[in-house]
Design a protein around this motif. Structure first.
Motif, short mmCIF file in Angstrom:
data_model
loop_
_atom_site.label_atom_id
_atom_site.label_comp_id
_atom_site.label_asym_id
_atom_site.label_seq_id
_atom_site.Cartn_x
_atom_site.Cartn_y
_atom_site.Cartn_z
N MET A 52 0.98 -1.27 0.06
CA MET A 52 -0.03 -0.13 0.01
C MET A 52 0.86 1.24 0.00
O MET A 52 1.16 1.84 0.86
CB MET A 52 -0.90 0.06 1.26
N LEU B 264 -3.79 4.76 0.57
CA LEU B 264 -4.07 3.24 0.46
C LEU B 264 -3.50 2.93 1.85
O LEU B 264 -4.05 1.88 2.44
CB LEU B 264 -3.03 2.66 -0.46
N ILE C 25 -9.40 -2.27 -4.48
CA ILE C 25 -8.19 -3.12 -4.62
C ILE C 25 -8.59 -4.51 -5.01
O ILE C 25 -9.55 -5.12 -4.58
CB ILE C 25 -7.50 -3.39 -3.33
N THR D 185 -7.09 -8.16 -6.58
CA THR D 185 -5.94 -8.97 -6.31
C THR D 185 -6.09 -10.32 -6.88
O THR D 185 -6.98 -10.91 -6.43
CB THR D 185 -5.20 -8.84 -5.07
N SER E 267 -1.85 -7.54 -8.73
CA SER E 267 -2.70 -6.31 -7.94
C SER E 267 -3.29 -4.92 -8.76
O SER E 267 -2.03 -4.55 -9.34
CB SER E 267 -2.28 -6.03 -6.58
N ALA F 294 -5.19 -1.31 -7.72
CA ALA F 294 -5.60 -0.54 -6.86
C ALA F 294 -5.86 0.93 -7.38
O ALA F 294 -5.28 1.58 -8.12
CB ALA F 294 -4.70 -0.30 -5.30
#
Length: 736
Positions: A133, A138, A310, A312, A329, A331
């Protein structure tokens, strides 16, 4: 790999007991929660960590680490708190924010970043479910349905990458399993505070697919009055909703695929700044301070609103000799926060306010990461792993001053890639050696998008990070280790001052070299755990942010050198099967080493440092000062005692206390902008079933209603902000 195998693997990881420090025991221990052997004979439970990207006993890892289990986290968050509530819950960890629930700042062993801008970089990395993050917004993603939180202290630059020279806060959530399961908590307290956190696992196709859905809802009513306008209960409230869906598919014994999608929606308020509440001439709260009242003439009710999502995908394939792991991932986060920064008004103050300050910052961010690693499956004397990592982020930050400055939008992009490897060898029955390398390239670009003269700035660097550790078993109960590690924080661009007519500032990479030695022990038939570490680190070109000052600047600077040294001690004592005490303490000394570095100072406070006049402005020489927001002492104490009620359950009492010692807020030292001897505690008392399936309790957070100053705004007046008030409430927890 079947779901049954995966679930056993995951549940084995979740049988962490209670951190060697700051770990509340579960309400009642079950086989899944704590292990039947530990529950039967009153021993401390095993703590599992993943500091080396493998599940290992904390007592076997050559890293200074501490953990918080799910029960502890829920207790800390009973009163609707957010991630800054974890501050001082393990030795060496400090967290604060001047952006409300949106952009926390992390510090480990005194190393962090005080920059309040939404583009700020930090030397502490937050990793949630194996995904970094990176941006501060985040980092504030809500914590719920947690399996464990690990705090890894010291550089982690080999396996986890750049921007980890201080350490890592690693958050792992509960994963789907092979059996239907429900767990959660609900609490209600003062100010109509509600906190609901829970999850349910539903096996869809036995042995093939399983789903877990979890969520969080926290809310509080407004409770702070505006003394300037006469309005009642207009500040202090929030509403936050977050959710996560995870689908685990295991097509074969070798292959598992875990997909996750998480969302967040925050409707709240930014930090409540309070004008002229410190001193003058000391750091005491004065008569201008009233916890229940602010005196705002601007700020748009300090509204803050953020959304994030997010997604993943984690794929594991077990070959005969190694496991291949891929983690992809994406975001996205966007939001804004506005505030009355001067903390008062020009009419009544309180006290002197030279000019109003009403600003809003907003962000629109996309982040993509891809990691691939191959790790040996052998349980023999030699283990290895290799991998690669790619990071890409692109975001706009817009600053708006409702009187000044005009709207300005800047864009930041960051592309980075790395390759890494680690090997461990059991040289003898008692000695294990571990070494790792990571090569990283990092590139950042900055451009003015709108509202100011076109500007373009770019920085880049490439670095080799490494670490080497030796772990030696003195006996079956005690081990010692030594670790040498390097790390770096990539070059940084700070463009906030573009909105105020200044050029962006740049800081080159900071490079850290850390030396650490520690002891890990379990004594008295595993009823006492005592882990400790001593450390010393030096930093070349440490990055600092000169925040505020009379000119209201936010500028990156590199000091020549910096250093820190100290110790951490984590302990737990199972006095009886029904009485557990944990305690932790850290002492940390940090020092800036640069006899020419001079920074802007506050407009009204009492400066302790020597000063010089440069280009007509008075500046403080900060050589020898501690790092900003680096508490000298952090300590924690918890205790839980239970009275059994037959075979059905128990009445329990649990208390937890955190202590924060002397802390300087800024690069310069003043009489006003620092804190010392802050204590905050909580209490829970209630009934828990013996099988751990149900608990009902009353609680109080900040039991003494302590007024603790958490930070300051220094450019205009002696403005500061404080901790949350005392909250009484009741809570219920289930675990089926």
């Amino acid at each position: 790999m079947t779901i049954r195998t995966t679930a056993a693997h995951l549940f084995g990881a979740s049988t962490i007991a209670f951190a060697a420090f700051a770990a509340q025991p579960a309400m009642a221990q079950t086989a899944d929660q704590a292990g039947t052997e530990a529950a039967a004979d009153g021993q401390l439970n095993t703590i599992i960590v993943t500091a080396n990207r493998r599940e290992e006993n904390l007592q076997d890892v050559p890293v200074s680490a501490a953990t918080l289990d799910a029960s502890t986290v829920r207790t800390i968050f009973d009163a609707g708190a957010e991630i800054t509530a974890l501050s001082a819950r393990v030795p060496g960890l400090f967290i604060e924010s001047s952006n409300g629930r949106a952009a926390p700042r992390f510090y480990i062993r005194g190393l962090g970043n005080t920059d309040f801008d939404l583009a700020a970089s930090q030397p502490v990395s937050v990793v949630m479910d194996d995904v970094v993050m990176e941006n501060v917004t985040l980092k504030s993603f809500p914590i719920f349905d947690v399996e464990r939180i690990e705090v890894l202290r010291g550089p982690q630059g080999t396996l986890f990458g750049r921007n980890t020279p201080a350490g890592i806060v690693k958050i792992d959530t509960v994963k789907p399993g092979d059996e239907f399961a429900v767990n959660g908590s609900l609490s209600y307290g003062t100010f109509n505070t509600v906190s609901i956190d829970g999850g349910v696992t539903v096996p869809l196709v036995p042995g093939l697919a399983s789903l877990r859905v979890s969520g969080l809802w926290q809310q509080r009513d407004n409770w702070v009055d505006n003394g300037f306008t006469g309005e009642k209960d207009v500040y202090g409230g929030y509403s936050e909703i977050a959710g996560r869906a995870q689908l685990l598919v295991t097509p074969s014994d070798r292959l598992s695929i875990l997909g996750s999608y998480a969302v967040r929606d925050l409707d709240g308020q930014s930090t409540l700044f309070r004008a002229n509440i410190l001193g003058p001439g000391n750091n005491d709260l004065n008569d201008n301070y009233d916890r229940d009242t602010v005196f705002y003439d601007a700020g748009g009710r300090n509204e803050a609103a953020y959304k994030a999502q997010i997604a993943t995908a984690k794929v594991d394939y077990d070959a005969d000799f190694a496991t291949l792991t891929s983690i992809t991932s994406w975001a996205d986060t966007e939001g804004r926060s506005r505030g009355d920064i001067d903390g008062g008004n020009l009419v009544t103050g309180p006290d002197f306010i030279p000019f109003p300050s009403d600003t809003q910052d907003s962000i629109d961010l996309n982040q993509f990461t891809q990691e691939v690693r191959l790790a040996s499956n052998s349980n023999g004397p030699f283990e290895w792993q290799v991998g690669g990592f790619y990071f890409d982020s692109d975001f706009d930050v817009t600053t708006v001053g409702f009187d000044f400055p005009p709207p300005v939008t800047v864009n930041h992009t960051n592309e980075s890639w790395a390759v890494f490897g680690q090997v461990s060898s059991q040289v003898t029955d008692a000695l294990k050696l571990t070494g790792g390398l990571r090569y990283t390239e990092d590139d950042k670009d900055f451009v003015v998008v709108a509202g100011a003269a076109p500007q373009f700035t770019t920085v880049s660097d490439e670095r080799l990070s490494w670490d080497l550790a030796a772990f030696y078993d003195l006996s079956g109960d005690a081990s010692i280790y030594a670790r040498v590690a390097s790390g770096f924080r990539a070059p940084t661009i700070q463009g906030r001052d573009v909105a105020f007519g200044s050029a962006p500032s740049v800081a080159t990479s900071e490079k850290i070299m850390s030396y650490e030695a520690g002891l890990k022990s379990e004594l008295a038939d595993r009823r006492i755990r005592l882990n400790g570490a001593v450390y010393y680190y030096t930093i070349k070109d440490p990055q600092f942010t000169a925040v505020g000052g009379a000119d209201n600047l936010v500028q990156l600077v590199n000091a020549d050198k910096g250093r820190g040294y100290g110790f951490e001690l984590d302990s737990a004592f199972q006095a009886t099967p029904n009485f557990l005490v944990t305690a932790g303490v850290s002492w940390n000394h940090t020092e800036i080493e640069d006899n020419t570095l001079a920074v802007g100072i506050c407009a009204q406070c009492t400066i302790v440092d020597p000063t010089v006049v440069l280009s007509g402005s008075t500046r403080a020489l900060v050589d020898g000062n501690p790092f900003p927001n680096a508490p000298e002492w952090i300590a924690d104490l918890t205790a839980r005692y239970a009275f059994p009620i037959g075979n059905a359950g128990e009445i329990f009492f649990f208390t937890d206390w955190a202590y924060q010692g002397k802390t300087n807020f800024f690069l310069y030292e003043s009489e006003e902008f620092n804190s010392n001897n802050q204590i905050e505690g909580g209490l829970r008392a209630g009934y828990a079933k013996a099988d751990g399936t149900f608990e009902l309790a009353a609680f109080v957070r900040n039991i003494t209603d302590a007024d603790n100053v958490k930070g300051g705004i220094d450019f205009n007046n002696n403005t500061a902000f404080v901790n949350d008030p005392r909250v009484f409430g009741v809570s219920a927890r289930i675990n089926y």
